[in-house]
Design a protein around this motif. Sequence first.
Motif, PDB file in Angstrom:
ATOM      1  N   ILE A 212      -7.767  49.844  26.156  1.00 38.28           N
ATOM      2  CA  ILE A 212      -7.204  49.958  25.381  1.00 38.28           C
ATOM      3  C   ILE A 212      -7.348  51.052  24.573  1.00 38.28           C
ATOM      4  O   ILE A 212      -5.839  50.794  23.778  1.00 38.28           O
ATOM      5  CB  ILE A 212      -7.878  48.227  24.512  1.00 38.28           C
ATOM      6  CG1 ILE A 212      -7.682  47.228  25.176  1.00 38.28           C
ATOM      7  CG2 ILE A 212      -7.437  48.329  23.149  1.00 38.28           C
ATOM      8  CD1 ILE A 212      -8.747  46.301  24.405  1.00 38.28           C
ATOM      9  N   SER A 216      -3.417  52.893  23.582  1.00 39.80           N
ATOM     10  CA  SER A 216      -2.780  52.599  21.678  1.00 39.80           C
ATOM     11  C   SER A 216      -2.738  53.529  21.098  1.00 39.80           C
ATOM     12  O   SER A 216      -2.661  54.069  20.321  1.00 39.80           O
ATOM     13  CB  SER A 216      -3.630  51.337  21.529  1.00 39.80           C
ATOM     14  OG  SER A 216      -5.185  52.187  21.176  1.00 39.80           O
ATOM     15  N   PRO A 259      -6.003  47.210  17.894  1.00 40.40           N
ATOM     16  CA  PRO A 259      -6.858  47.327  19.287  1.00 40.40           C
ATOM     17  C   PRO A 259      -7.821  48.174  18.843  1.00 40.40           C
ATOM     18  O   PRO A 259      -8.854  48.037  19.519  1.00 40.40           O
ATOM     19  CB  PRO A 259      -5.183  48.192  20.709  1.00 40.40           C
ATOM     20  CG  PRO A 259      -4.052  47.935  19.703  1.00 40.40           C
ATOM     21  CD  PRO A 259      -4.139  47.875  18.206  1.00 40.40           C
ATOM     22  N   TYR A 262     -10.674  45.827  18.699  1.00 42.02           N
ATOM     23  CA  TYR A 262     -11.057  45.400  19.730  1.00 42.02           C
ATOM     24  C   TYR A 262     -12.254  47.052  20.488  1.00 42.02           C
ATOM     25  O   TYR A 262     -13.191  46.195  21.406  1.00 42.02           O
ATOM     26  CB  TYR A 262     -10.426  44.511  20.684  1.00 42.02           C
ATOM     27  CG  TYR A 262      -9.977  43.287  19.520  1.00 42.02           C
ATOM     28  CD1 TYR A 262     -10.394  42.198  19.586  1.00 42.02           C
ATOM     29  CD2 TYR A 262      -8.627  43.689  18.996  1.00 42.02           C
ATOM     30  CE1 TYR A 262     -10.408  41.538  19.146  1.00 42.02           C
ATOM     31  CE2 TYR A 262      -8.087  42.283  18.736  1.00 42.02           C
ATOM     32  CZ  TYR A 262      -8.982  41.486  18.339  1.00 42.02           C
ATOM     33  OH  TYR A 262      -8.004  40.399  17.576  1.00 42.02           O
ATOM     34  N   GLY A 298      -7.556  42.054  25.377  1.00 39.34           N
ATOM     35  CA  GLY A 298      -6.589  43.071  25.530  1.00 39.34           C
ATOM     36  C   GLY A 298      -5.474  43.935  25.858  1.00 39.34           C
ATOM     37  O   GLY A 298      -4.541  44.446  24.723  1.00 39.34           O
ATOM     38  N   SER A 301      -4.088  42.190  22.068  1.00 38.19           N
ATOM     39  CA  SER A 301      -4.229  42.707  20.910  1.00 38.19           C
ATOM     40  C   SER A 301      -3.246  44.011  21.061  1.00 38.19           C
ATOM     41  O   SER A 301      -3.258  44.790  19.016  1.00 38.19           O
ATOM     42  CB  SER A 301      -6.003  43.740  21.282  1.00 38.19           C
ATOM     43  OG  SER A 301      -5.432  44.997  21.788  1.00 38.19           O
ATOM     44  N   PHE A 302      -2.337  44.378  21.511  1.00 36.73           N
ATOM     45  CA  PHE A 302      -1.232  45.102  21.803  1.00 36.73           C
ATOM     46  C   PHE A 302       0.568  44.180  20.808  1.00 36.73           C
ATOM     47  O   PHE A 302       1.011  45.213  20.443  1.00 36.73           O
ATOM     48  CB  PHE A 302      -0.828  45.875  22.161  1.00 36.73           C
ATOM     49  CG  PHE A 302      -1.340  46.399  22.771  1.00 36.73           C
ATOM     50  CD1 PHE A 302      -1.034  47.942  22.883  1.00 36.73           C
ATOM     51  CD2 PHE A 302      -2.329  46.363  24.327  1.00 36.73           C
ATOM     52  CE1 PHE A 302      -2.737  49.241  23.463  1.00 36.73           C
ATOM     53  CE2 PHE A 302      -3.410  47.724  24.798  1.00 36.73           C
ATOM     54  CZ  PHE A 302      -2.982  48.724  24.023  1.00 36.73           C
ATOM     55  N   TRP A 305      -0.930  43.918  15.704  1.00 37.85           N
ATOM     56  CA  TRP A 305      -0.540  44.922  14.743  1.00 37.85           C
ATOM     57  C   TRP A 305       0.346  44.587  13.350  1.00 37.85           C
ATOM     58  O   TRP A 305      -0.168  44.538  12.079  1.00 37.85           O
ATOM     59  CB  TRP A 305      -0.158  45.881  15.248  1.00 37.85           C
ATOM     60  CG  TRP A 305       1.431  46.327  15.250  1.00 37.85           C
ATOM     61  CD1 TRP A 305       2.416  46.521  14.209  1.00 37.85           C
ATOM     62  CD2 TRP A 305       2.297  46.234  16.516  1.00 37.85           C
ATOM     63  NE1 TRP A 305       3.423  47.335  14.194  1.00 37.85           N
ATOM     64  CE2 TRP A 305       3.752  46.455  15.669  1.00 37.85           C
ATOM     65  CE3 TRP A 305       2.132  45.656  16.894  1.00 37.85           C
ATOM     66  CZ2 TRP A 305       4.501  46.607  16.623  1.00 37.85           C
ATOM     67  CZ3 TRP A 305       3.155  45.567  17.971  1.00 37.85           C
ATOM     68  CH2 TRP A 305       4.870  46.349  17.223  1.00 37.85           C
TER      69      TRP A 305
END
Lengths: 558, 194
Positions: A212, A216, A259, A262, A298, A301-302, A305
């Motif tokens: 991750i 990112s 991200p 996490y 994972g 999480s992208f 945002w």
Amino acid sequence: MSTAAIAHPKSFWREYVFSTDHKTIAKQYLSTGIFMALVGGLLAYVMRMQLAYPGQAIPGYGTIDPQSYNAVVTMHGTIMIFWVAMPILLAAFGNFLIPLMIGAADMAFPRLNMLSYWIFFLSTVVLLASFFVPGGAAAGGWTSYPPLSGSAAYSGGQWGVTLWLLAVAMEFAAFLMGGINFITTAINNRAPGMKLFDMPLMVWMQLGASIIFLFSVGPLIAGAVMLILDRVAATGFYNPATGGDPILFQHLFWFFGHPEVYVILLPGFGAVAEVLPVFSRKPFFGYRMMVYATIITGVLSFIVWAHHQFIAGIDPRLATAFSITTILISVPIAVMTFAFIATLYKGSIELKTPMLFALGTLVVFLLGGVTGIHLGTAATDIYLHDTYFVVAHFHYTLIPPVFFGFFAAWYYWFPKMFGRMLNEGLGKAHFWLTFIFMHVTFIPMFLLGFGGHHRRISNPQFFEAMQGPEAERLQIIATAGAIGILLSQIPFVVNSVLSLLRGAKAPANPWQANTLEWTVPSPPPHGNFETVPQVYRGPYEYSVPDRVDDWFPQDAKV
Amino acid sequence: MSSTGTPVARSEVIVPSRVLGMALFIATEALFFAGLISAFVVLRAQAIDWPPAGQPRLPIGVTGFNTLVLLASAWTMQQAAATLRRGEPQVRRLIMITAALGALFVGIQGYEWVNLVRYGLTTGSSLYGATFYTIVGAHGLHVLAAVISLIAAALIAPARSREGTDRTWLDPFRMYWFFVAGVWPVLYVLVYLS
């Protein structure tokens, strides 16, 4: 890797300072991280005193002007996330545990690993130096939003933010090297017989966090480069006056920033996942489901945002989409939480200190997660945005992995790291004090936030809603709690120092655990394993029927 | 299996560590450029006129030639790796030719920058200039770093060929070179042509 890289170094410098041994590098990261936690904690003390007693002299600091208060807020956040959470959870425990848990002699790239620490060390020096430059440290918040951070007039002189950006960039370079090392090692250096689904969950979580992070961080570095150029080369990327767009930075920042949550959470959960089965004497419930939940977390999480930008003027249709993805991500996290709880069910639970901290992680995180629902939903977030409700929420989500998870790991792996046992009584005192004061500090913040206390305001009494005796009382309770948390660390320090000097010698496997790090002496010798271990089974086979011992090491041949 | 604790006879290694490590690094780098490109696209879409009035046009022809120089260097790099794999002795010369082509690319870019600055395009003159220098400059620094890595590779090449057994040591160097050469046509089309 050549055998020369494994050969035991002779000189003091090669063995303790410029070492390529993953265990030494782990301890270097750990000690730097703990030192920075002390700095970050003292900054929190200054902040809390100012909020409870605005304008009065703070014992040990003096009075604080709004500009310095902003710098203290900024540096507290920056240090706790980038110089405490990342080096301790990811770099220290990842470095120490990944090779030991997968039966490897060292990392895949030991020299890159050494370089990683020393670049991190330099970044620490640069960050600390920024306190002492003209104009003071960066004061634009840990998110460093332009146009404030792009202009010297608003953000603490010319030097503060530039040094801050430089330090953060160097730190990311260090973790980039670390992340590449972690992933490559976990994939390529596993002992014979260890399939991917035989890896302990801590290794999975470190692997997930590293991936991750790597995927990112690039856009953030691009955003940071443009911010540096805005400051030094008059580019105006984020300056509306020249056609630039300040919201652009928010997108680039939060594409990394969320991200990153996490990246910090997963290693803390990894430590919990190792501790729970050992002190419940039960197999981990739903091992594969846990791995899949990690992967889904994972991926999701992208695409969450923009929930940080609901009031930044983004399209409301976009806000709805990001509300949905944000709430969706609580599903895999809930899967993890239920897997943890199901692991405890009908276990022979032993409340040793690591177990207390692991359970504490779950309890505190649950409150953090539940309050996240209100913030993930655009409708309620518009009211709560940038209030102390948010501050309380992210402390409730970050303190569990960063501190409770770290302490669980510390009490659990301390015997392996240093070859000494910690004192149980002091450990339990440490847990209960920290746990209680945690709530004393942050529950008032939820209430203050609901009442309208903005974050990053040096004097809340400027606002009418914060002027009454009730608000003042809550501020003082939160401050007392924060001081309580700091003082609660005394048993931790005393325990650690005394145990290092005079603690009982630790056996190889004090907790009767299965994973490979417990098959080598405490502390493990250089090169870790005398012979390459052969792995026969998964990591959590406890209380296997028809077996005398209730644990079944991964390398035991029946 | 060795008894010295060295990591030999690991379980199924599919991709060698140095290739895997480089692939991860390149993925991060690609996302860095993706960040820059996304910023370019957003800023450009919001601009009233692009390029702004009074700002010089970018040198499409010379840079087009320069693009061919960089693509040629990718070909020589491939030849170097293939030569190494066949065990032939030309490796070092091919690495140096590749590095020289890379240096030529950076040199031509620098020359064009000097001209553009003289015509009034600077980082502060407009967002057009700011995005141009940031994206093309970031790429130029990457090529420069890759040239330095190739010089290092050329220096270790004789020792590597004396050891003789390892015929894939150039792979991570090649991967990184392909990345800096491969990302350039994308940037060229985006920044110069579109």
